[in-house]
Design an enzyme around this catalytic site. Sequence first.
Site, PDB file in Angstrom:
ATOM      1  N   THR A   1      38.661  41.104  39.045  1.00 11.36           N
ATOM      2  CA  THR A   1      38.439  40.373  40.289  1.00 11.36           C
ATOM      3  C   THR A   1      37.425  41.100  41.163  1.00 11.36           C
ATOM      4  OG1 THR A   1      40.707  39.559  40.212  1.00 11.36           O
ATOM      5  CG2 THR A   1      39.578  39.439  42.347  1.00 11.36           C
TER       6      THR A   1
ATOM      7  N   HIS B   1      33.991  40.327  40.027  1.00 14.15           N
ATOM      8  CA  HIS B   1      33.506  39.026  40.510  1.00 14.15           C
ATOM      9  C   HIS B   1      32.964  39.154  41.936  1.00 14.15           C
ATOM     10  CE1 HIS B   1      34.877  36.413  37.235  1.00 14.15           C
ATOM     11  NE2 HIS B   1      35.978  37.134  37.176  1.00 14.15           N
TER      12      HIS B   1
END
Lengths: 362, 362, 362, 362
Positions: free
Chosen positions: C60, C63
């Site tokens: 995450t 990202h």
Amino acid sequence: MTSAPNQAQSLDETEIPQMMRAVLKAEAAPGLTKVDDYLVPDLGPGEVLVKVRAASICGTDLHIYRWDDWAASRINPPVIIGHEITGDVVRVSPNVQRVKVGDFVSLESHIICNICEYCRTGRGHICENTKIIGVDRDGGFAEYIAVPAQNAWVNSPDMPDSISVLMENFGNSVHTALAQDLAGKYVLLTGAGPVGCMAIAVAKAAGARAVFATDISDYRLNLATTMGADRVFNPLNDDVVGGIMEATNGDGVDVLLEMSGAPSAINQGFTVLKADGHVALLGLTARPINFDLNNNIVFKAATVKGIAGRKLWATWYKMQNLLESGQVDLTPMVTHEFTLDQYDEAFETFESGTSGKVMLRP
Amino acid sequence: MTSAPNQAQSLDETEIPQMMRAVLKAEAAPGLTKVDDYLVPDLGPGEVLVKVRAASICGTDLHIYRWDDWAASRINPPVIIGHEITGDVVRVSPNVQRVKVGDFVSLESHIICNICEYCRTGRGHICENTKIIGVDRDGGFAEYIAVPAQNAWVNSPDMPDSISVLMENFGNSVHTALAQDLAGKYVLLTGAGPVGCMAIAVAKAAGARAVFATDISDYRLNLATTMGADRVFNPLNDDVVGGIMEATNGDGVDVLLEMSGAPSAINQGFTVLKADGHVALLGLTARPINFDLNNNIVFKAATVKGIAGRKLWATWYKMQNLLESGQVDLTPMVTHEFTLDQYDEAFETFESGTSGKVMLRP
Amino acid sequence: MTSAPNQAQSLDETEIPQMMRAVLKAEAAPGLTKVDDYLVPDLGPGEVLVKVRAASICGTDLHIYRWDDWAASRINPPVIIGHEITGDVVRVSPNVQRVKVGDFVSLESHIICNICEYCRTGRGHICENTKIIGVDRDGGFAEYIAVPAQNAWVNSPDMPDSISVLMENFGNSVHTALAQDLAGKYVLLTGAGPVGCMAIAVAKAAGARAVFATDISDYRLNLATTMGADRVFNPLNDDVVGGIMEATNGDGVDVLLEMSGAPSAINQGFTVLKADGHVALLGLTARPINFDLNNNIVFKAATVKGIAGRKLWATWYKMQNLLESGQVDLTPMVTHEFTLDQYDEAFETFESGTSGKVMLRP
Amino acid sequence: MTSAPNQAQSLDETEIPQMMRAVLKAEAAPGLTKVDDYLVPDLGPGEVLVKVRAASICGTDLHIYRWDDWAASRINPPVIIGHEITGDVVRVSPNVQRVKVGDFVSLESHIICNICEYCRTGRGHICENTKIIGVDRDGGFAEYIAVPAQNAWVNSPDMPDSISVLMENFGNSVHTALAQDLAGKYVLLTGAGPVGCMAIAVAKAAGARAVFATDISDYRLNLATTMGADRVFNPLNDDVVGGIMEATNGDGVDVLLEMSGAPSAINQGFTVLKADGHVALLGLTARPINFDLNNNIVFKAATVKGIAGRKLWATWYKMQNLLESGQVDLTPMVTHEFTLDQYDEAFETFESGTSGKVMLRP
């Protein structure tokens, strides 16, 4: 001013008095005492103040009333008793979010710690630090009660308070009945007290093929029938085992819901249980009993579950669903209503064995 | 001709004799009798004939040997006893598909009807018409035995017959241990006989955080340790409850596997069980016991399961998986081996309490 | 002053500075920014202040670092990122009970509301009001972080912080692997990233007969082997389906743990799944995929479960048990360690595909 | 002699003819052929001969009638089709125990091998060697049919044959609906064909709080309402997602029973599914579909089960219980009845979409 009976939305703080009436276990002896000058409780962090509309009597209250050994060992007078409570929230502590002034609530009687392993894994019903309202701290036979916000279950304002007062007790019924799958199954309920009678309605709603009930009180068996029992048996007069085996074509029942605590009923229940059957035990025996583990459990490959309280708050959601949908109707359950002043008469009525739930209004 | 020991592929029908040696419960009295002139059994429809390589002694055999009340009420002499059996298939009835001549097999001891509700719903282990090999019909302390093809579990030819002879008994261990999830959990085994010792190995393989074992025999506790027990307790010398609570940081165990049938062990086991704990009951008590349902089951919200036999044949597949993968090693379990002639010595050894499994070879 | 590395018991309040260093997503664009003058956060009600020892990088974070579509739609800069965090509690709000100054903690990244139906029924991992640390509010790539006391999991002071930093991530592994029974079963893991590699160790500890792993990175497959995989397959070179069918004697696997999100891996996984098999889906696909419900689920009578986060806090207790007992050893997982200043290098290393977990120290 | 219509107890063997009428898929082309000179089948080992009273048409029969790709790839003409069959046992093979001449039976359409791992572990519904009546061997659009005794379910002689003919199909409904707990839950059924309509009745009997149904046929939605649906939605006219969210106070449904195989219906069903919801998939899609695993399963932590056939024979026992108790009434389901000669008219009626079940009588 005219106000809707179920709402206290615009409650004026000045309307909350400083003193209130309450029914106390005042000293370590049988009986109770009513006083008019009890302090309306202050709120601790996270607590709410509830103006009691009604509180019903539970078997536990009767133990305390009579002051038996259990009560003497557990209760520290003075304490207000009563733990099946409904009312309106009239004051909330700062930071309380979910519950608001004006909410019409039923109260969960178990105050849990939120920090033990059980609480932190969704199993607060077996919290190792549980405190019980009306036992370990002041209860609901009073005009006001303070409880953690967490313990207040917000009902629809439309629910009659003669139903909402039953929620705590109904939770035992729901937790017990739904502890196993019932769809298309034969169910035996042993012990048709109020929790048992409500469990019958739950079992029927959950798809039981038929529910049988046993009790030594014909009054209760009538109530059991009203709540949906397909056949009832009074072991004082009826051949329970023979009757159930006949009613099930010789197969026995798939599920036993044990709520009597009576050794003979327990024995009968396990006797008619099918192999691979399921048992939910809620009833408490007076003392350890002579029990045949081999035939009751081992050879039958039975699954036996102990039932503690209600799941917090999974059971409450299920209760709400079953009531809101009309799948369960508890209307027949409250058979008597008294004022707080009439507490002695109320306990006598409850003790008589010829009542459903008995409710006190402050 | 030289042939691999585990194969009888090209078996010549003429090699099967008409008479065989067998150990009988010949009459309703203690002891057994060996005969040399027992008829090799004919096959009924769907049956197979197995040439026995080995059969091990079970507690049930000991009851029959001693001819106690249970045996007297259950056994109709004459009958060949023995129900933990391994051998080679030497003849099969017409239409038998799955099992072939030459297969090296272990035998399931429960012959089920296939037509009752339990059998037809994958619960043949509680078939209401079960017949037991070596109890209700001739067993395996003999050179040959006829059984339904269904009861023959085909082993890998590589499996030692000192392991394959244990399969029936090992099935109890697997069924009991895997009746609940064990991953990361504390497990207590009460009663470290052979089934218990094998269950320890299963519990460890299935991810138990630690397995504790109790028994009154130090010999058995040593075997328990060999099979993987993390700590063992002899209640004659050790503080079982205190020791287990200490070993679990005061929490108690998540799972109790009860295999002793002893009231004191049962009581200790439930005492150290955590709330929401799981119990699998395999042990049989000599008679009904004084049992505290409230504290053992209700307040703990415990789940208690009775364990009957082995699942037919889900447990057998699990047994195979655990052994084939090497996750469980049963090698230490067979501690003694005798010829069929030495049956008295074998029973004495088994009775002594200083043995694991005792095996007879015809 | 000399102090034990894992203790901050007698922490002097004056030691906590007003400003701290932190790594920010400062604006809506790729990359991150390090600042030295971020305010040490104030505590809200029920919160604790944690002095960060280490924080590891998650997919995450990558990202957000790259600022892809998902990140642009979800993140409101400026915000400190990082949600896999370990450190020491240095300040607690009034009324916080369970967590104390000096506790050595790992942080749960999901902040839950405690009042929605899911939270109130033990299913906080799917709380409908979840806020994520390092996404919806400031995270742990900083010297200090404030979080609700509830989110602080207290570790043993003996745990290395290179292990404790993994706890949040390890929770995904444990939740996924233990979503179904694994004892004696064949397990396939598709996608051997860090969560997958840790899940292999869990599956082995929980009794899997064998664990197979697939990934397109040989580096990761090596780590999978280190963590216990019995066989690994690189679909770029290997016949995954054929190899697994061969390794399971043509039966296929009982359980699929899907952590890749790659359509081809998902397809291979379902192809080798046995009838009545179980699937736990943790991997996220980049977009909806072409999926054969008939053959993958219906005809196979498969059970497929979606896995969201970790159970709060049932999974954490299981994590603790598996680590404390030594059943799972995460030591091989942290392969790289950087200072907070080296954040760009750290992200590059993590992005390279030739790392396990990458850890930053403030 | 006068005889009750449901009994054939004293059946005279000489009454069984050698030739019979039957409806065949005679060649690899659309349509069917009726012949008068088909041999009444001989019995294999363990088989019984059933004189057909009625057989109903299933969607599978329609595929075969139309001769679509699936049919062309699966069916080897000539074969008698029809697999939903009821009739009377008129002849039994030697050694058949459970089923007797004169028994009034419904037939299970799946012939299982009894020897694969699935069969031997109570999961015969996913037997790896399944043969289907009316597909892989001669079916029931005929005067007589031979089937394994195991496939004959003995009904009460009192059951109308317009109900008993539905049993096989009803089994799909029961297996799907009871694949998850429904007590007090909101249920959505997508695809209100006959199996769906019967599943509605099962879901209501099993305690669903409310059942919603979707279909593009108003005829079927009317039948759904008759069978107990609380609200029905036609996606051609109604806002399915909005309507269901509104009917559930914005929560969505707890359970999805998918029986349409239509991508849009599947999508709608998953969209309104609550987090932690349960899905039972019975419908078959025409081809792989575009499916959002992330939002449909992973983030929702949904549990999705594939439903294959009926459990053999656990589902049949449940069917019997639900019908015998009157909890489910299938009377409205058979809307049309034809003679065997009228098979073309029967198929047209079934194909029209304005029928419930369509039944043929020889």
